[in-house]
Design a protein around this motif. Sequence first.
Motif, PDB file in Angstrom:
ATOM      1  N   TRP A  48      11.948  -2.962  15.262  1.00  0.00           N
ATOM      2  CA  TRP A  48      12.868  -2.946  14.034  1.00  0.00           C
ATOM      3  C   TRP A  48      12.735  -4.477  13.111  1.00  0.00           C
ATOM      4  N   THR A  49      12.517  -5.448  13.321  1.00  0.00           N
ATOM      5  CA  THR A  49      12.576  -6.544  12.593  1.00  0.00           C
ATOM      6  C   THR A  49      11.546  -6.586  11.648  1.00  0.00           C
ATOM      7  N   LEU A  50      10.167  -6.315  12.054  1.00  0.00           N
ATOM      8  CA  LEU A  50       9.068  -6.203  11.062  1.00  0.00           C
ATOM      9  C   LEU A  50       9.357  -5.194   9.975  1.00  0.00           C
ATOM     10  N   PRO A  51       9.632  -4.018  10.208  1.00  0.00           N
ATOM     11  CA  PRO A  51       9.978  -3.083   8.942  1.00  0.00           C
ATOM     12  C   PRO A  51      11.005  -3.555   8.211  1.00  0.00           C
ATOM     13  N   LEU A  52      11.926  -4.118   8.768  1.00  0.00           N
ATOM     14  CA  LEU A  52      13.042  -4.689   8.070  1.00  0.00           C
ATOM     15  C   LEU A  52      12.718  -5.749   7.039  1.00  0.00           C
ATOM     16  N   GLY A  75       4.177 -14.402  -6.936  1.00  0.00           N
ATOM     17  CA  GLY A  75       5.108 -14.150  -5.954  1.00  0.00           C
ATOM     18  C   GLY A  75       5.452 -12.858  -5.674  1.00  0.00           C
ATOM     19  N   VAL A  76       5.309 -11.907  -6.707  1.00  0.00           N
ATOM     20  CA  VAL A  76       5.192 -10.522  -6.563  1.00  0.00           C
ATOM     21  C   VAL A  76       4.056  -9.934  -5.550  1.00  0.00           C
ATOM     22  N   TYR A  77       3.007 -10.211  -6.031  1.00  0.00           N
ATOM     23  CA  TYR A  77       1.813 -10.084  -5.398  1.00  0.00           C
ATOM     24  C   TYR A  77       1.840 -10.284  -3.700  1.00  0.00           C
ATOM     25  N   LEU A  78       2.148 -11.605  -3.491  1.00  0.00           N
ATOM     26  CA  LEU A  78       2.527 -12.190  -2.245  1.00  0.00           C
ATOM     27  C   LEU A  78       3.598 -11.219  -1.551  1.00  0.00           C
ATOM     28  N   GLN A  79       4.601 -10.894  -1.724  1.00  0.00           N
ATOM     29  CA  GLN A  79       5.685 -10.266  -1.348  1.00  0.00           C
ATOM     30  C   GLN A  79       5.299  -8.817  -1.097  1.00  0.00           C
ATOM     31  N   LEU A  80       4.454  -8.247  -1.989  1.00  0.00           N
ATOM     32  CA  LEU A  80       3.884  -6.756  -1.501  1.00  0.00           C
ATOM     33  C   LEU A  80       2.926  -6.982  -0.583  1.00  0.00           C
ATOM     34  N   VAL A  81       1.931  -7.904  -0.466  1.00  0.00           N
ATOM     35  CA  VAL A  81       0.852  -7.966   0.582  1.00  0.00           C
ATOM     36  C   VAL A  81       1.353  -8.271   1.902  1.00  0.00           C
ATOM     37  N   ILE A  82       2.523  -9.237   2.063  1.00  0.00           N
ATOM     38  CA  ILE A  82       2.947  -9.501   3.250  1.00  0.00           C
ATOM     39  C   ILE A  82       3.862  -8.429   3.838  1.00  0.00           C
ATOM     40  N   GLY A  83       4.584  -7.720   2.945  1.00  0.00           N
ATOM     41  CA  GLY A  83       5.465  -6.591   3.391  1.00  0.00           C
ATOM     42  C   GLY A  83       4.381  -5.618   3.957  1.00  0.00           C
ATOM     43  N   THR A  84       3.295  -5.107   3.233  1.00  0.00           N
ATOM     44  CA  THR A  84       2.472  -4.184   3.568  1.00  0.00           C
ATOM     45  C   THR A  84       1.862  -4.600   5.015  1.00  0.00           C
ATOM     46  N   THR A  85       1.393  -5.693   5.132  1.00  0.00           N
ATOM     47  CA  THR A  85       0.898  -6.197   6.403  1.00  0.00           C
ATOM     48  C   THR A  85       1.835  -5.990   7.615  1.00  0.00           C
ATOM     49  N   LEU A  87       4.276  -3.842   8.000  1.00  0.00           N
ATOM     50  CA  LEU A  87       4.304  -2.597   8.402  1.00  0.00           C
ATOM     51  C   LEU A  87       2.879  -2.125   8.882  1.00  0.00           C
ATOM     52  N   ALA A  88       1.909  -2.600   8.456  1.00  0.00           N
ATOM     53  CA  ALA A  88       0.621  -2.339   9.265  1.00  0.00           C
ATOM     54  C   ALA A  88       0.554  -2.766  10.569  1.00  0.00           C
ATOM     55  N   MET A  89       1.336  -4.003  10.970  1.00  0.00           N
ATOM     56  CA  MET A  89       1.388  -4.452  12.427  1.00  0.00           C
ATOM     57  C   MET A  89       1.907  -3.613  13.095  1.00  0.00           C
ATOM     58  N   VAL A  90       3.048  -2.960  12.667  1.00  0.00           N
ATOM     59  CA  VAL A  90       3.854  -2.146  13.639  1.00  0.00           C
ATOM     60  C   VAL A  90       3.112  -1.113  14.318  1.00  0.00           C
ATOM     61  N   PHE A  91       2.186  -0.383  13.281  1.00  0.00           N
ATOM     62  CA  PHE A  91       1.454   0.837  13.573  1.00  0.00           C
ATOM     63  C   PHE A  91       0.065   0.368  14.116  1.00  0.00           C
ATOM     64  N   LEU A  92      -0.476  -0.529  13.921  1.00  0.00           N
ATOM     65  CA  LEU A  92      -1.938  -0.954  14.067  1.00  0.00           C
ATOM     66  C   LEU A  92      -1.864  -1.845  15.617  1.00  0.00           C
TER      67      LEU A  92
END
Length: 195
Positions: A48-52, A75-85, A87-92
């Motif tokens: 729950w924490t990682l997707p949040l 700042g925008v780029y890093l936030q999007l990359v870290i957020g995507t990473t 989410l990917a961690m939860v599934f992969l």
Amino acid sequence: MHTGGDQDTAAASEATAVELVYRPTPADVEAGLKARWRFTPHGRRARWTLPLLAVVLFAMAANKMQHGMTLGDRGVYLQLVIGTTLLAMVFLAPRLGAKKVHKALVEKQGEFRAVVTETEVTVGSTSYAQTLTWTAVPRYTETPEAFVLLSGDKYGAGITVLPKRGAQQPADVDRLRALLDRHIERVGKAPAQPA
């Protein structure tokens, strides 16, 4: 004077024992890691924490873009990359972790043999053996392919995967399920049994 009680107990344990012989696969390891994520306090918290955190990062990036920043801004780029990473961690994470653990620790050991009795679970290969009492693995879950025994700590550090394909006879799967149900708590729903 010997009453034979110990011999009777040992004989009864041997009579109900279930033996599995199998060669572990990455899918077996993945089943164990997924069970850890689903049925331990630490794993549930991470699920729950990682997707949040990802949602918070995406919201922050969207807010910055509404105020004139673009994807090219660091700042925008890093936030999007870290957020995507995240989410990917939860599934992969379970699948990638399973492949690494299998290759590094399990694959080299070859064929495994597990014996489950009324008092313990013994799992071993030619170079490894471990005997666990029921208090060491107080919970289990069942997948369509395996039984996954879990240690009682909040991290689920101890995982024992017993693949059903290792059963000597099809009836041994039902016997193993009955043994586990007698001694430890089932967590999660049982998979549908074939008709």
